[in-house]
Design an enzyme around this catalytic site. Structure first.
Site, PDB file in Angstrom:
ATOM      1  N   CYS A 136      26.217  47.508 -26.510  1.00  0.00           N
ATOM      2  CA  CYS A 136      27.252  47.437 -27.541  1.00  0.00           C
ATOM      3  C   CYS A 136      27.207  46.088 -28.251  1.00  0.00           C
ATOM      4  O   CYS A 136      27.710  45.084 -27.738  1.00  0.00           O
ATOM      5  CB  CYS A 136      28.630  47.676 -26.929  1.00  0.00           C
ATOM      6  N   CYS A 139      30.665  44.718 -29.143  1.00  0.00           N
ATOM      7  CA  CYS A 139      31.371  44.156 -27.986  1.00  0.00           C
ATOM      8  C   CYS A 139      30.825  42.783 -27.606  1.00  0.00           C
ATOM      9  O   CYS A 139      31.590  41.855 -27.308  1.00  0.00           O
ATOM     10  CB  CYS A 139      31.234  45.072 -26.775  1.00  0.00           C
ATOM     11  N   ASP A 140      29.504  42.642 -27.588  1.00  0.00           N
ATOM     12  CA  ASP A 140      28.884  41.472 -26.965  1.00  0.00           C
ATOM     13  C   ASP A 140      28.111  40.560 -27.910  1.00  0.00           C
ATOM     14  O   ASP A 140      27.643  39.498 -27.490  1.00  0.00           O
ATOM     15  CB  ASP A 140      27.936  41.935 -25.851  1.00  0.00           C
TER      16      ASP A 140
END
Length: 320
Positions: A136, A139-140
């Site tokens: 992701c 997300c990261d």
């Protein structure tokens, strides 16, 4: 086989399931939640979570899910280990089999079984997950600001995530297994226009190097056989997700990839009393915060359904 009757059954944990449990408990539905094969969902394999509101200093995925679980328990949710292995939605109330040996008869069912990222299955991928390896970028990606990264994939998701990473990272290598992308033309154009994205055509990943954290990626040109070492600190896999919805096939309407279809503006499925939330029905956003939001919707929809059903039963009894 033992049998148990419940008012509200929640299948699966994670942000969607636990949020549904919090709302359902506070509404007095006495929910029973079965955590599934991966209690806490995908966040349990995520290290730092920096984009969930309310955590100004960030939090790890496992810690967040422990907090969600504690909050659901605080309001009285009956949280259990167990995996739903079979369902029967042909009659009402609904029947769900847990671990192949226990039958739950439920007046309402909330499906929050999530989705699982597809992985390449290469050397080092599992070992370095959360330590440079991610599925992701949204997300990261923040953790790789100013660094060099690799992203694998050829569809719209890969193109979109490569574009996102290009805003944060110094260099983005996009690995495409063939000599063309599956992404839409407009998404391909966007990728090609970004100067810090380099597309490596006909390229596959051989292995990931690093003991504690990712240090480099070995790739191979599948036309020439030539191998190259890319010195990168981030490796993102964007080859798709598989919703964990197989046991509902034949009962719930789904799209061609298995995501449960809900009625627009609600969590309602085509079966009365069955609601879907989180990544089991969301193939667009796939974020913890959006999953939690749909979990709230599912609990509210279930509460409304149970109230209306109770009124219908009372009316039927009165007219009998």
């Amino acid at each position: 086989m033992t049998s148990e009757k419940v008012s509200c059954l929640i299948i699966g944990s994670g942000p969607a399931g636990y949020t549904a449990a919090i709302y359902a408990s506070r509404a007095g539905l006495n929910p029973v939640l079965y955590q599934g094969g991966q209690p806490g969902g995908q966040l349990t394999i995520t290290t730092e979570v920096d984009n969930y509101p309310g955590y100004p200093d960030g939090i790890t995925g496992p810690e967040m899910m422990i907090n969600f679980e504690k909050q659901a328990k605080r309001f009285g949710t009956d949280i259990r280990y167990g995996l739903a292995t079979e369902v029967d939605f042909t009659s009402y109330p609904h029947k769900v089999i847990i671990d192949g040996k226990k039958e739950i008869i439920a007046d309402s069912v909330i499906v929050s079984t999530g989705a699982s990222a597809k992985w390449l299955g290469i050397d080092g991928e599992e070992r370095l997950n959360g330590r440079g390896v991610s599925a992701c970028a949204v997300c990261d990606g923040f953790f790789f600001r100013g660094q060099d990264v690799v992203i694998v994939g050829a569809g719209d998701t890969a193109a979109e995530e490569a574009s996102y990473l290009a805003k944060l990272c110094r260099k983005v290598y996009l690995l495409v297994r063939r000599d063309e992308m599956r992404a839409s033309k407009i998404m391909q154009k966007r990728v090609e226009m970004l100067p810090n994205i380099e597309i490596l055509w006909n390229t596959e990943t051989v292995k990931l190097n690093g003991e504690e954290d990712l240090e480099s990626v070995v790739v191979k040109n599948n036309k020439t056989g030539e191998e190259t070492v890319l010195d990168v600190s981030g490796f993102f896999v964007a080859i798709g997700h598989k919703p964990n919805t197989d046991i509902f096939k034949g009962y719930l309407h789904m799209d061609e990839t298995g995501y449960i279809q809900t009625i627009k503006g609600s969590s309602c499925t085509n079966i009365k009393g069955v609601f879907a939330c989180g990544d089991a029905q969301d193939n667009v956003y796939r974020q913890a915060v959006t999953a939690a939001g749909t979990g709230c919707m599912a609990a509210l929809d279930a509460e409304r359904f149970l109230m209306e059903h109770e009124v219908e039963v009372i009316m039927e009894e009165a007219s009998a």
